[in-house]
Design a protein around this motif. Structure first.
Motif, PDB file in Angstrom:
ATOM      1  N   SER A  49      42.496  47.263  31.728  1.00  0.00           N
ATOM      2  CA  SER A  49      41.023  46.652  31.331  1.00  0.00           C
ATOM      3  C   SER A  49      40.390  46.255  32.778  1.00  0.00           C
ATOM      4  O   SER A  49      41.038  46.009  33.739  1.00  0.00           O
ATOM      5  CB  SER A  49      41.591  45.264  30.520  1.00  0.00           C
ATOM      6  N   THR A  50      39.030  45.743  32.618  1.00  0.00           N
ATOM      7  CA  THR A  50      38.291  45.050  33.566  1.00  0.00           C
ATOM      8  C   THR A  50      37.895  43.961  33.011  1.00  0.00           C
ATOM      9  O   THR A  50      37.125  43.696  32.072  1.00  0.00           O
ATOM     10  CB  THR A  50      37.129  46.121  34.021  1.00  0.00           C
ATOM     11  N   ILE A  51      38.015  42.437  33.838  1.00  0.00           N
ATOM     12  CA  ILE A  51      37.362  41.336  33.496  1.00  0.00           C
ATOM     13  C   ILE A  51      36.279  41.243  34.250  1.00  0.00           C
ATOM     14  O   ILE A  51      36.209  41.078  35.514  1.00  0.00           O
ATOM     15  CB  ILE A  51      38.567  40.327  33.757  1.00  0.00           C
ATOM     16  N   ILE A  52      35.111  40.703  33.649  1.00  0.00           N
ATOM     17  CA  ILE A  52      33.782  40.458  34.199  1.00  0.00           C
ATOM     18  C   ILE A  52      33.462  39.017  34.355  1.00  0.00           C
ATOM     19  O   ILE A  52      33.639  38.422  33.331  1.00  0.00           O
ATOM     20  CB  ILE A  52      32.703  41.258  33.692  1.00  0.00           C
ATOM     21  N   VAL A  53      33.621  38.445  35.431  1.00  0.00           N
ATOM     22  CA  VAL A  53      33.284  36.975  35.642  1.00  0.00           C
ATOM     23  C   VAL A  53      32.316  36.708  36.323  1.00  0.00           C
ATOM     24  O   VAL A  53      31.574  37.518  37.257  1.00  0.00           O
ATOM     25  CB  VAL A  53      34.704  36.416  36.424  1.00  0.00           C
ATOM     26  N   THR A  72      25.581  44.589  33.552  1.00  0.00           N
ATOM     27  CA  THR A  72      24.254  45.168  33.074  1.00  0.00           C
ATOM     28  C   THR A  72      23.184  44.153  33.226  1.00  0.00           C
ATOM     29  O   THR A  72      22.031  44.405  33.031  1.00  0.00           O
ATOM     30  CB  THR A  72      24.300  45.534  31.649  1.00  0.00           C
ATOM     31  N   ASP A  73      23.774  42.887  33.092  1.00  0.00           N
ATOM     32  CA  ASP A  73      22.538  41.800  33.595  1.00  0.00           C
ATOM     33  C   ASP A  73      22.739  41.283  34.732  1.00  0.00           C
ATOM     34  O   ASP A  73      22.081  40.035  35.068  1.00  0.00           O
ATOM     35  CB  ASP A  73      22.930  40.745  32.403  1.00  0.00           C
ATOM     36  N   ASP A  78      22.229  38.488  43.356  1.00  0.00           N
ATOM     37  CA  ASP A  78      23.531  38.114  43.013  1.00  0.00           C
ATOM     38  C   ASP A  78      24.653  38.865  43.893  1.00  0.00           C
ATOM     39  O   ASP A  78      24.229  39.977  44.373  1.00  0.00           O
ATOM     40  CB  ASP A  78      23.924  38.651  41.500  1.00  0.00           C
ATOM     41  N   ASP A  79      25.718  38.154  44.021  1.00  0.00           N
ATOM     42  CA  ASP A  79      26.826  38.768  44.829  1.00  0.00           C
ATOM     43  C   ASP A  79      27.748  39.286  43.986  1.00  0.00           C
ATOM     44  O   ASP A  79      28.022  38.959  42.774  1.00  0.00           O
ATOM     45  CB  ASP A  79      27.490  37.719  45.742  1.00  0.00           C
TER      46      ASP A  79
END
Length: 446
Positions: A49-53, A72-73, A78-79
């Motif tokens: 899985s990929t966790i997006i923080v 997507t947002d 942004d870094d």
């Protein structure tokens, strides 16, 4: 005046540039590519899985491994950082519900006359870093001086120093001459030190209620009481009930009216039973639990926080003759009961929350409690993990923030090499730690 105009003009220019780019401060995105993810320790792992923080929050968890294109947002400026944990099992940050960050093992009772709150604060700063690097991203600190752990808690919250989220009690509330009060000193020495070392002593319902209100006023997140005698203090009045029932009820009612939970240090069965009947939120230690005590806990929804680790360390120190006769006598009676309360609590369906009493043993070894819960307490490795995540979060009232991974939850994330459902030992070697969105350890980084 001219310099003032220049500075003001520069400030407006910077604000205009930030406004054009859509934000005054850029967001920090972290992409965690995990080999396997335990979202909720009560369930099966979900696989790769990929966790997006984003900053300090988990935004979403998606199947497979993705890069920056998964965001997507994202806005300009942004870094984005990508962390490769494809060889690791990723899971929620661990929770220790019974720590003493300002304490160190082998401390002698007479050190109360030589150490200061400044010394304790330095100790707590060091131990907070060691603890979070061991994978414990939240701790409940149950007993310190009047300032040290509060200062460390606040410093961590401000981002000034590394460490776990701290739920702090400050000084314990105890009876005069009990566990939590200074014992073993000359009368004149006691009278000098007691206002600092034992500010929580009280007698009678009104005075005990006042001590709870004092604790609340000076920053306590939770109330810690010593409902019974304790093993390592110099008090010689045994290991059972210390507060009377009227005092206990006054403490519980006052704390709960203020929105504060209460943790009770308790070894003896009658102290456990009385505290549970008064409405205490957790019994910590619970060494000599009997059927009546456990029934009271079951009836009132009281959690058990077993803390088995100190027994191992104290036994070694006892064999070396490190303790006074009064402590040795109490310690010897406690060793025979290691883990029995956990087995009984499990059989009765009493919630078991993870706690280790760190400070009685070396900080950073918190995860060794998992194996003890399995070997002596009869928990499965998965049940032990649940105790340090889901159940501990509920005890702290933080189940909407921590304990599981999910959209909008705090980004408290760790990684290990192996399957903690099969072996508790893998939790002793944490390779990656993110605490509230900040990476504090990444042993696999290139």
């Amino acid at each position: 005046m001219k310099l003032h105009k220049v500075l003001l003009s520069s400030a407006f220019s910077l604000l205009a540039i930030a406004t054009i780019h859509g934000s005054v401060s850029a967001a920090q995105w972290t992409i965690i590519q995990a080999g396997d993810v335990i979202v909720d320790p009560r369930d099966k792992a979900r696989g790769a899985s990929t966790i997006i923080v984003k900053d300090d929050r988990i935004m979403r968890i998606v199947d497979g491994h993705h890069g920056a294109d998964a965001i997507t947002d994202k806005t300009e400026g942004d870094d984005v950082k990508i962390i490769d944990l494809k060889s690791q099992t990723v899971l929620p940050g661990l929770i220790d519900c019974h720590t003493h960050l300002a304490m160190m093992p082998k401390e002698q009772y007479w050190m109360a006359a030589t150490s200061t709150e400044a010394d304790a604060t330095v100790t707590a700063v060091i131990n907070a870093k060691v603890t979070v690097e061991a994978g414990f991203t939240t701790v409940r600190d149950l007993g310190s001086g009047p300032d040290s752990v509060f200062a460390v808690r606040d410093g961590i919250n401000k981002g000034a120093i590394p460490g776990p989220r701290i739920i702090a009690a400050g000084p314990a509330i105890s009876i005069l001459g009990g566990h939590g009060d200074l014992n073993g000193m000359r009368r004149d020495v006691y009278e000098t030190l007691a206002p600092v070392t034992s500010p929580g002593t009280c007698t009678g319902a009104d005075e005990c209620a006042r001590k709870v209100r004092d604790a609340s006023k000076f920053g306590a997140d939770v109330i810690k009481i010593t409902a019974t005698g304790g093993v390592l203090s110099q008090q010689g009045r045994g290991l059972d009930q210390h507060f009377n029932n009227v005092e206990l009820q006054s403490i519980m009612d006052t704390a709960h009216q203020l929105g504060l939970k209460v943790a009770a240090h308790a070894h003896g069965p009658r102290g456990m039973e009385s505290a549970a009947n008064a409405g205490v939120d957790s019994i910590d230690h619970g060494t000599f639990a009997d059927e009546a005590a456990l029934k009271a806990m079951k009836k009132h929804g009281t959690y058990l926080v077993p803390t088995l680790m100190p027994f191992i360390n104290v036994k070694a120190l006892l064999e070396q003759g490190n303790y006074t006769p009064v402590v040795m006598a109490k310690a010897k009676t406690a060793f025979e009961k290691l883990g029995l309360a956990v087995k009984s609590a499990k059989a009765m369906g009493i919630p078991i929350a993870y706690g280790t009493d760190s400070g009685v043993y070396d900080h950073g070894r918190n995860a060794e409690e998992f194996k003890l819960l399995v070997d002596y307490g009869g928990l499965t490795p998965q049940e032990a993990l649940i105790s340090a995540t889901v159940t501990a979060a509920k005890l702290l009232g933080l189940e909407n923030e921590i304990g599981t991974l999910g959209d909008g939850k705090s980004a408290d994330i760790i990684a290990v090499d192996g399957n903690p459902y099969q072996s508790p030992d893998v939790l002793q070697n944490v390779s990656f730690v993110m605490a509230r969105g900040t990476v504090v350890k990444d042993a696999l980084a290139q």
